[in-house]
Scaffold this active site. Structure first.
Site, PDB file in Angstrom:
ATOM      1  N   CYS A  92      44.380  32.795  49.784  1.00  0.00           N
ATOM      2  CA  CYS A  92      43.115  33.474  50.054  1.00  0.00           C
ATOM      3  C   CYS A  92      43.278  34.332  51.305  1.00  0.00           C
ATOM      4  O   CYS A  92      43.838  33.871  52.293  1.00  0.00           O
ATOM      5  CB  CYS A  92      42.018  32.433  50.267  1.00  0.00           C
ATOM      6  SG  CYS A  92      40.409  33.141  50.624  1.00  0.00           S
ATOM      7  N   LEU A  93      42.783  35.556  51.263  1.00  0.00           N
ATOM      8  CA  LEU A  93      42.910  36.440  52.427  1.00  0.00           C
ATOM      9  C   LEU A  93      42.152  35.891  53.641  1.00  0.00           C
ATOM     10  O   LEU A  93      42.472  36.231  54.771  1.00  0.00           O
ATOM     11  CB  LEU A  93      42.394  37.848  52.092  1.00  0.00           C
ATOM     12  CG  LEU A  93      43.201  38.622  51.043  1.00  0.00           C
ATOM     13  CD1 LEU A  93      42.522  39.951  50.731  1.00  0.00           C
ATOM     14  CD2 LEU A  93      44.634  38.852  51.499  1.00  0.00           C
ATOM     15  N   GLY A 150      41.893  39.907  44.785  1.00  0.00           N
ATOM     16  CA  GLY A 150      40.465  39.635  44.636  1.00  0.00           C
ATOM     17  C   GLY A 150      39.814  39.590  46.006  1.00  0.00           C
ATOM     18  O   GLY A 150      40.461  39.220  46.986  1.00  0.00           O
ATOM     19  N   HIS A 166      33.558  31.938  46.472  1.00  0.00           N
ATOM     20  CA  HIS A 166      33.170  32.575  47.741  1.00  0.00           C
ATOM     21  C   HIS A 166      31.665  32.869  47.752  1.00  0.00           C
ATOM     22  O   HIS A 166      30.998  32.671  48.761  1.00  0.00           O
ATOM     23  CB  HIS A 166      33.931  33.893  47.941  1.00  0.00           C
ATOM     24  CG  HIS A 166      35.312  33.708  48.493  1.00  0.00           C
ATOM     25  ND1 HIS A 166      35.562  33.111  49.704  1.00  0.00           N
ATOM     26  CD2 HIS A 166      36.531  34.051  47.996  1.00  0.00           C
ATOM     27  CE1 HIS A 166      36.866  33.093  49.939  1.00  0.00           C
ATOM     28  NE2 HIS A 166      37.482  33.657  48.910  1.00  0.00           N
ATOM     29  N   HIS A 218      37.883  31.683  41.695  1.00  0.00           N
ATOM     30  CA  HIS A 218      38.142  31.675  43.142  1.00  0.00           C
ATOM     31  C   HIS A 218      37.118  32.573  43.858  1.00  0.00           C
ATOM     32  O   HIS A 218      36.503  32.170  44.845  1.00  0.00           O
ATOM     33  CB  HIS A 218      39.578  32.158  43.403  1.00  0.00           C
ATOM     34  CG  HIS A 218      39.930  32.288  44.850  1.00  0.00           C
ATOM     35  ND1 HIS A 218      40.881  31.501  45.452  1.00  0.00           N
ATOM     36  CD2 HIS A 218      39.454  33.120  45.819  1.00  0.00           C
ATOM     37  CE1 HIS A 218      40.963  31.844  46.741  1.00  0.00           C
ATOM     38  NE2 HIS A 218      40.110  32.829  46.980  1.00  0.00           N
ATOM     39  N   GLU A 219      36.926  33.787  43.326  1.00  0.00           N
ATOM     40  CA  GLU A 219      35.997  34.726  43.968  1.00  0.00           C
ATOM     41  C   GLU A 219      34.549  34.260  43.828  1.00  0.00           C
ATOM     42  O   GLU A 219      33.751  34.401  44.752  1.00  0.00           O
ATOM     43  CB  GLU A 219      36.165  36.137  43.378  1.00  0.00           C
ATOM     44  CG  GLU A 219      37.550  36.748  43.541  1.00  0.00           C
ATOM     45  CD  GLU A 219      38.081  36.658  44.957  1.00  0.00           C
ATOM     46  OE1 GLU A 219      37.288  36.742  45.909  1.00  0.00           O
ATOM     47  OE2 GLU A 219      39.300  36.481  45.128  1.00  0.00           O
ATOM     48  N   GLN A 246      33.691  38.145  52.423  1.00  0.00           N
ATOM     49  CA  GLN A 246      34.980  38.292  53.114  1.00  0.00           C
ATOM     50  C   GLN A 246      35.034  39.592  53.923  1.00  0.00           C
ATOM     51  O   GLN A 246      35.984  39.801  54.676  1.00  0.00           O
ATOM     52  CB  GLN A 246      36.138  38.240  52.114  1.00  0.00           C
ATOM     53  CG  GLN A 246      36.293  36.864  51.464  1.00  0.00           C
ATOM     54  CD  GLN A 246      37.497  36.825  50.552  1.00  0.00           C
ATOM     55  OE1 GLN A 246      37.419  37.248  49.413  1.00  0.00           O
ATOM     56  NE2 GLN A 246      38.615  36.345  51.058  1.00  0.00           N
TER      57      GLN A 246
HETATM   58 ZN    ZN Z   1      39.502  33.841  48.705  1.00  0.00          ZN
END
Ligand code: ZN
Length: 181
Positions: free
Chosen positions: A96-97, A46, A142, A138-139, A51
């Protein structure tokens, strides 16, 4: 195809609320393609627009690398709104990236309903209660300027403090392009 640098914890844009897309034009379609490329290159499932340093209300999800989801289609969510959350809450480990090497248990509603525009500008409504519901939430976080470190119990956040600082200062090695301080 373009792989964009991924923003890391400490980057201001991860704290900002994203802006709705007014028209899904070629520029937006290109952004979505680049987001998929960037996410796949980093082995993520995701990715939200902030990001990749864009304050736009978009996230993409591709669960095909996850066991049991190999046949699912990649999804694009534009201007999403979670309209319903179950009262039942469940814990699950998340990564998370933008917070490399951190895994933390986050408690979230088990089921959600989300409304969004797809890439063809059609309004979609999705009800889900499995791993997809987890990744969507989660996304979605963001897009409202939240990351997993904000969602964990205070004692966990304390334990993460040093790791978060290392990410902020880029005292880490990641095998995908990230933004510079
Ligand atoms: Zn994330």
């Amino acid at each position: 195809m373009a792989i964009l640098p991924i923003t890391l914890y400490g980057d201001k844009i991860l704290r900002e609320k994203s802006k709705d897309i007014l028209k899904i034009d070629d520029r937006i379609i290109k952004i979505v393609e680049d987001m998929f490329d960037t996410m796949h290159n980093a082995d993520g499932v995701g990715l939200a627009a902030n990001q990749v340093n864009l304050d736009k209300s978009i996230f993409v999800i591709d669960l095909r690398p996850v066991e049991g989801y190999e046949k699912t289609k990649p999804l694009v969510f534009i201007n999403p709104k979670i309209t319903l959350r179950s009262e039942n809450l469940v814990p699950h480990d998340e990564g998370c990236l933008s917070l490399p090497y951190i895994r933390a248990e986050v408690i979230r509603p088990e089921a959600i309903t989300i409304e969004y525009l797809d890439i063809n500008e059609n309004l979609q409504k999705l009800e889900t209660n499995d791993f997809l519901a987890r990744v969507i939430q989660h996304e979605y976080d963001h897009l409202i300027g939240k990351v997993i470190a904000d969602r964990v119990e205070p004692f966990i956040r304390k334990k993460l403090k040093k790791d978060l600082l290392d990410i902020k200062k880029r005292n880490i090695d990641v095998d995908y392009p990230v933004t510079e301080i």
